[in-house]
Design a protein around this motif. Structure first.
Motif, PDB file in Angstrom:
ATOM      1  N   GLY A 215      25.890  42.539  33.736  1.00 41.39           N
ATOM      2  CA  GLY A 215      26.001  43.318  32.514  1.00 41.39           C
ATOM      3  C   GLY A 215      27.390  43.312  31.940  1.00 41.39           C
TER       4      GLY A 215
ATOM      5  N   ARG B 121      38.995  41.776  28.972  1.00 37.95           N
ATOM      6  CA  ARG B 121      40.186  41.490  28.177  1.00 37.95           C
ATOM      7  C   ARG B 121      40.326  39.979  28.044  1.00 37.95           C
ATOM      8  NH1 ARG B 121      44.153  39.762  31.778  1.00 37.95           N
ATOM      9  NH2 ARG B 121      43.733  40.335  33.908  1.00 37.95           N
TER      10      ARG B 121
ATOM     11  N   TRP C 181      38.084  31.797  37.055  1.00 32.92           N
ATOM     12  CA  TRP C 181      37.000  32.751  36.745  1.00 32.92           C
ATOM     13  C   TRP C 181      35.662  32.021  36.735  1.00 32.92           C
ATOM     14  CZ3 TRP C 181      38.979  37.459  36.908  1.00 32.92           C
ATOM     15  CH2 TRP C 181      40.334  37.632  36.567  1.00 32.92           C
ATOM     16  N   MET C 182      34.595  32.795  36.905  1.00 27.25           N
ATOM     17  CA  MET C 182      33.250  32.213  36.884  1.00 27.25           C
ATOM     18  C   MET C 182      32.776  32.108  35.437  1.00 27.25           C
ATOM     19  SD  MET C 182      30.539  30.993  38.206  1.00 27.25           S
ATOM     20  CE  MET C 182      30.483  31.236  39.983  1.00 27.25           C
TER      21      MET C 182
ATOM     22  N   ILE D  48      30.455  31.774  32.154  1.00 28.51           N
ATOM     23  CA  ILE D  48      29.108  32.163  31.721  1.00 28.51           C
ATOM     24  C   ILE D  48      29.027  31.869  30.227  1.00 28.51           C
ATOM     25  CG2 ILE D  48      29.775  34.579  31.332  1.00 28.51           C
ATOM     26  CD1 ILE D  48      26.934  35.379  32.219  1.00 28.51           C
TER      27      ILE D  48
ATOM     28  N   VAL E  61      33.279  36.536  21.869  1.00 27.89           N
ATOM     29  CA  VAL E  61      34.697  36.150  21.847  1.00 27.89           C
ATOM     30  C   VAL E  61      34.936  35.265  23.057  1.00 27.89           C
ATOM     31  CG1 VAL E  61      37.069  36.989  21.864  1.00 27.89           C
ATOM     32  CG2 VAL E  61      35.266  38.358  20.782  1.00 27.89           C
ATOM     33  N   LEU E  62      35.173  33.996  22.798  1.00 26.45           N
ATOM     34  CA  LEU E  62      35.310  33.042  23.896  1.00 26.45           C
ATOM     35  C   LEU E  62      36.547  33.343  24.743  1.00 26.45           C
ATOM     36  CD1 LEU E  62      34.253  29.785  22.055  1.00 26.45           C
ATOM     37  CD2 LEU E  62      32.903  31.132  23.664  1.00 26.45           C
ATOM     38  N   GLU E  63      36.468  32.957  25.996  1.00 27.22           N
ATOM     39  CA  GLU E  63      37.522  33.160  26.989  1.00 27.22           C
ATOM     40  C   GLU E  63      37.792  34.631  27.269  1.00 27.22           C
ATOM     41  OE1 GLU E  63      41.017  30.824  26.417  1.00 27.22           O
ATOM     42  OE2 GLU E  63      39.896  29.015  25.995  1.00 27.22           O
ATOM     43  N   MET E  64      36.839  35.476  26.945  1.00 25.18           N
ATOM     44  CA  MET E  64      36.990  36.894  27.266  1.00 25.18           C
ATOM     45  C   MET E  64      36.326  37.177  28.606  1.00 25.18           C
ATOM     46  SD  MET E  64      35.875  40.254  25.129  1.00 25.18           S
ATOM     47  CE  MET E  64      37.489  40.597  24.475  1.00 25.18           C
ATOM     48  N   ARG E  65      36.972  37.999  29.401  1.00 19.53           N
ATOM     49  CA  ARG E  65      36.381  38.385  30.683  1.00 19.53           C
ATOM     50  C   ARG E  65      35.221  39.332  30.457  1.00 19.53           C
ATOM     51  NH1 ARG E  65      40.464  40.726  34.996  1.00 19.53           N
ATOM     52  NH2 ARG E  65      38.497  41.279  35.972  1.00 19.53           N
ATOM     53  N   ILE E  66      34.146  39.101  31.193  1.00 15.53           N
ATOM     54  CA  ILE E  66      33.050  40.063  31.173  1.00 15.53           C
ATOM     55  C   ILE E  66      32.641  40.356  32.611  1.00 15.53           C
ATOM     56  CG2 ILE E  66      32.207  39.306  28.922  1.00 15.53           C
ATOM     57  CD1 ILE E  66      29.855  38.048  30.423  1.00 15.53           C
ATOM     58  N   GLY E  67      32.145  41.569  32.806  1.00 14.98           N
ATOM     59  CA  GLY E  67      31.795  41.967  34.159  1.00 14.98           C
ATOM     60  C   GLY E  67      33.028  41.925  35.053  1.00 14.98           C
TER      61      GLY E  67
ATOM     62  N   LYS F 241      33.939  39.161  37.363  1.00 10.79           N
ATOM     63  CA  LYS F 241      34.590  37.877  37.635  1.00 10.79           C
ATOM     64  C   LYS F 241      34.292  36.807  36.596  1.00 10.79           C
ATOM     65  CE  LYS F 241      33.862  38.678  42.562  1.00 10.79           C
ATOM     66  NZ  LYS F 241      33.294  38.127  43.809  1.00 10.79           N
ATOM     67  N   ASP F 242      33.559  37.135  35.579  1.00  8.95           N
ATOM     68  CA  ASP F 242      33.107  36.101  34.647  1.00  8.95           C
ATOM     69  C   ASP F 242      34.029  35.961  33.451  1.00  8.95           C
ATOM     70  OD1 ASP F 242      30.886  36.478  36.388  1.00  8.95           O
ATOM     71  OD2 ASP F 242      29.628  35.509  34.907  1.00  8.95           O
ATOM     72  N   ILE F 243      33.962  34.768  32.888  1.00  6.45           N
ATOM     73  CA  ILE F 243      34.690  34.490  31.659  1.00  6.45           C
ATOM     74  C   ILE F 243      33.715  33.779  30.713  1.00  6.45           C
ATOM     75  CG2 ILE F 243      35.582  32.321  32.587  1.00  6.45           C
ATOM     76  CD1 ILE F 243      38.000  32.610  30.857  1.00  6.45           C
ATOM     77  N   LEU F 244      33.788  34.158  29.455  1.00  6.30           N
ATOM     78  CA  LEU F 244      32.855  33.619  28.474  1.00  6.30           C
ATOM     79  C   LEU F 244      33.328  32.249  27.999  1.00  6.30           C
ATOM     80  CD1 LEU F 244      30.309  34.956  27.364  1.00  6.30           C
ATOM     81  CD2 LEU F 244      31.629  35.614  25.361  1.00  6.30           C
ATOM     82  N   LEU F 245      32.521  31.241  28.267  1.00 11.33           N
ATOM     83  CA  LEU F 245      32.859  29.873  27.848  1.00 11.33           C
ATOM     84  C   LEU F 245      31.613  29.178  27.326  1.00 11.33           C
ATOM     85  CD1 LEU F 245      35.126  28.457  30.728  1.00 11.33           C
ATOM     86  CD2 LEU F 245      35.832  29.046  28.415  1.00 11.33           C
TER      87      LEU F 245
END
Lengths: 54, 196
Positions: free
Chosen positions: A42, A49, B105-106, B108, B126-132, B134-138
């Protein structure tokens, strides 16, 4: 009588030690798989950040 | 958190198996247990503890997860003789490789992340943003080893949305196997039997 009491104490110590050992191992394993695994459950792309370039 | 299901299922499975075989359930004989909290500490700082998540500068934070996984790798390697540990080792290596290949980072994808609770539309990501944690948006095309990223989703009928990687599957299977195959109690008559 004293011997039986000593046996009882020994037995209860043994059981307690096994239970404590099991709890410690379970907690350690929980930490292990939380540490090794990297699932996401989630948050979506609005939390967290910005990270420097990948 | 979904990985904890492996423990929740593995423990009663091992306990039931031990009862069926007429013996007492025992915890796996893990060695070097102190390595686990030591290896977990960097993750606690950069991923799990909200108060410290933002403290480290991005390069240091990005290095923390791979460093932590290398320490976990040492622990799993030292215990590789236990049942399930080789499977766990495979999962660890797969996750470590994809993390190291994607800046620590992992990855996703926005499409996968949009299907998680709280996720927004992929086009708003927003790309390269951390979520959760350990994940990073890519985007998939920007992800190295995309096959090993958090690209799988739990089926709808479970009622709980989570994304996970191929490595996570091995980790869950290994943890289940480890708990479901408890060591046999040492046989007190073994020495006597040896003389027979």
């Amino acid at each position: 009588m004293n011997k039986k009491l000593a046996q009882l104490i020994f037995l209860s110590n043994r059981i307690n030690r096994q239970h404590v050992q099991l709890v410690v191992v379970i907690l350690s394993l929980a930490m292990l798989i939380l540490g090794i695994g990297a699932p996401s459950d989630g948050g979506g792309p609005t939390r967290g950040r910005l990270v420097g370039g990948v | 958190m979904i990985l904890l299901a492996a423990l929740v299922l593995g423990l009663p499975a091992g306990w039931g198996l031990a009862r069926w075989q007429g013996r007492q359930y025992r915890a796996p004989d893990l060695k070097y247990l102190w390595l686990i909290p030591a290896a977990f500490a960097p993750q606690l700082v950069v991923a799990y503890w909200p108060a410290t998540r933002e403290l480290l500068p991005p390069p240091a934070a990005a290095a923390a997860l791979p460093v932590s996984l290398v320490a976990f790798l040492a622990f799993v390697w030292l215990n590789r003789g236990l049942p399930g540990m080789p499977v766990l080792l495979v999962g660890l290596v797969l996750n470590l490789v994809v993390l190291a290949a994607n800046g620590g980072w992992m990855p996703i994808s926005p499409e996968t992340a949009s299907q998680l609770p709280g996720g927004s539309a992929p086009e708003a990501a927003v790309l390269e943003m951390r979520i959760g944690e350990k994940d990073i948006l890519l985007r998939p095309e920007d992800t190295r080893l995309e096959l090993l990223s958090d690209r799988f989703l739990l089926p709808d009928w479970i009622g709980y949305r989570a994304a996970f990687s191929l490595g996570d599957m091995f980790v869950a299977a290994g943890a289940f196997w480890l708990l479901a195959s408890p060591p046999r109690a040492p046989n007190p008559n073994r020495r006597e039997n040896a003389h027979i």
